[in-house]
Design an enzyme around this catalytic site. Sequence first.
Site, PDB file in Angstrom:
ATOM      1  N   ILE A 148       3.535  -2.695   5.572  1.00  0.00           N
ATOM      2  CA  ILE A 148       3.932  -2.257   4.232  1.00  0.00           C
ATOM      3  C   ILE A 148       3.339  -3.126   3.124  1.00  0.00           C
ATOM      4  O   ILE A 148       3.656  -2.944   1.967  1.00  0.00           O
ATOM      5  CB  ILE A 148       5.472  -2.159   4.067  1.00  0.00           C
ATOM      6  CG1 ILE A 148       6.146  -3.491   4.379  1.00  0.00           C
ATOM      7  CG2 ILE A 148       6.045  -1.050   4.945  1.00  0.00           C
ATOM      8  CD1 ILE A 148       7.605  -3.495   4.006  1.00  0.00           C
ATOM      9  N   GLU A 149       2.462  -4.071   3.477  1.00  0.00           N
ATOM     10  CA  GLU A 149       1.776  -4.822   2.422  1.00  0.00           C
ATOM     11  C   GLU A 149       0.317  -4.362   2.316  1.00  0.00           C
ATOM     12  O   GLU A 149      -0.022  -3.540   1.491  1.00  0.00           O
ATOM     13  CB  GLU A 149       1.923  -6.332   2.650  1.00  0.00           C
ATOM     14  CG  GLU A 149       3.377  -6.759   2.404  1.00  0.00           C
ATOM     15  CD  GLU A 149       3.598  -8.258   2.404  1.00  0.00           C
ATOM     16  OE1 GLU A 149       2.704  -9.016   2.835  1.00  0.00           O
ATOM     17  OE2 GLU A 149       4.688  -8.678   1.963  1.00  0.00           O
ATOM     18  N   MET A 150      -0.569  -4.864   3.208  1.00  0.00           N
ATOM     19  CA  MET A 150      -1.971  -4.464   3.119  1.00  0.00           C
ATOM     20  C   MET A 150      -2.385  -3.550   4.279  1.00  0.00           C
ATOM     21  O   MET A 150      -3.434  -2.903   4.223  1.00  0.00           O
ATOM     22  CB  MET A 150      -2.851  -5.706   3.043  1.00  0.00           C
ATOM     23  CG  MET A 150      -2.467  -6.584   1.834  1.00  0.00           C
ATOM     24  SD  MET A 150      -3.318  -8.148   1.774  1.00  0.00           S
ATOM     25  CE  MET A 150      -4.384  -7.869   0.354  1.00  0.00           C
ATOM     26  N   VAL A 156       0.849  -1.199   0.000  1.00  0.00           N
ATOM     27  CA  VAL A 156       0.000   0.000   0.000  1.00  0.00           C
ATOM     28  C   VAL A 156       0.884   1.248   0.000  1.00  0.00           C
ATOM     29  O   VAL A 156       1.958   1.278   0.591  1.00  0.00           O
ATOM     30  CB  VAL A 156      -0.969   0.047   1.208  1.00  0.00           C
ATOM     31  CG1 VAL A 156      -2.058  -1.004   1.089  1.00  0.00           C
ATOM     32  CG2 VAL A 156      -0.227  -0.102   2.521  1.00  0.00           C
TER      33      VAL A 156
END
Length: 337
Positions: free
Chosen positions: A142-144, A100
Site C-alpha cells: 500500500i505504499e510503493m 499508490v
Amino acid sequence: MPRSRAILLLFLTGLFGLAGWLLRAPEEPGTDQPDSYASPATEQPITPIPDSLALDARKVELGRRLFHDKRLSRDDTVSCASCHDLKMAGGDGQTVAVGVQRQMGTVNSPTVLNSAFNFSQFWDGRASTLEEQAQGPVHNPIEMASNWAEVIKKLSLDAQYVRDFQAIWPDGMKAANIQSAIAEFERSLITPHSAFDRYLKGDSQALSPEARKGWDLFRNLGCIACHQGVNMGGNMYANLGVMGDFFADRGKPLEKSDLGRYNVTGREEDRHVFKVPTLRNIALTAPYFHDGSIEKLEQSVDAMARYQLGVELSEPDRAALVAFMQSLNGRLPVVVP
Ligand code: HEC
Ligand code: HEC
C-alpha cells in the site's frame, strides 16, 4: 581486616573516579563522530545536533534523486518525497500515509529529518538501519507496491543513473547500492541551530523565559526520561500508556499497528511499546502519534503528561511546554527536488 578493606575500597573508588574522569564525554559532541550517533549514558541527557556529518557527497546527490524518483513505485506515481515532503519538515501532514492508488496506511508518516540519529527505524523499530528501512516502502503493497528487480529495470533505462552508480560502485546499480545512496542522502537531512541547541551551547538568551520554564518542566515532570539524546527521542522504546489507557480512551478499534513492538518481538511486555519519537522540529510535523490521532501540539503534550506521567497540566504549564517544543525547530535542509 575491615580497615585495610576500607582503604582498598577508597583506593578503588579513586581509581574508578579517575577512569571516569579520563573517559568523560566532552561537553559538546564534535562534528567528527559520524559512526556514533546515539548518546552514551555518560553524556549530557540532550546534546545539540552537530553542524554536519561526514558524508560521501556523490552518494548524497544520487540519493537525493532516488528519494524524489516516482519510478521507485509500481505505477510511477509515488516517491519517498510524496510522504516525506522536505518542504513540510519531512512528513506529509496527513493522519495516515497515502500510497499508490490512494491506498491508506494505518500509521502516520514520521519525519525523515534527523532520522540518522535514531537507533532504529519505524514506529516499532523493525529496521535497524536507514539502508534496511529503504527496503520497506518500495515493497509495501500500500505504499510503493514494487520490488527491486522492477525498479532496477526501469532505472537502468536512464543512462545518467547507470553512469553515476558505476562511478561509485564497481557492481553498478544494485539494490544494496540504491539503499546505500538513499540512506546517505537521509543522513544529510539534519537540522542544527535550533534555539534550544544554541541555549545548550551557552547562549542563555536563545530561549524565551516561557520556553525556559518549559525546559524546566520537561526535566522536572520527567519527559526527559524518554525524550533524550541528540534527537530527544530515537534512543529507546517505551510503552504508550504507562499511567493510563490511551487506547481505551481513543475510542477507535485497535489496529495491528497499535501493538507496536509486539509485532516485532512477539513478547507480551512489548504490547503498545513504540520507539520514542524525536521531538526535533515537532511543531512542524502535525498530526501526532503513531496513529496520527492527535491533531495539535497542545493536545500531544497534554496526552503525554496524562498517559506517560499521570499528570494533568495547568494551562500555563502546557503553554510553557509548547513554547519549549517550538524552540526545537532547527535549520531545515534546503533540497532541490
Ligand atoms: C506512502 C507513503 C510513504 C512512502 C512512499 C514512503 N514512506 Fe517512509 N514512512 C511512511 C510511514 C507511514 C512510515 C512509518 C511506518 C511504520 O512505522 O510502520 C515511514 C517511515 C519511514 C522512516 C522511519 C523514520 C522513523 O523515525 O522511524 C524512514 C527513514 C522513511 N520512512 C524513509 C522513506 C524512504 C527512503 C522512502 C522511499 C524509498 C519512503 N520512506 C517512502 C510513509 C511513506
Ligand atoms: C515513558 C516514556 C515517555 C515519556 C515520559 C514522555 N514521552 Fe512523549 N512519547 C513517548 C512515546 C513512546 C511516544 C510515541 C507515541 C505514539 O507513537 O503514539 C511519544 C510521543 C510524543 C510526542 C508526539 C511525537 C510525534 O512525532 O508524534 C510528543 C510531542 C511528546 N511525546 C512530548 C512529550 C512531552 C512534552 C512529555 C512530558 C510531558 C513526554 N512526551 C513524556 C514516550 C514518552
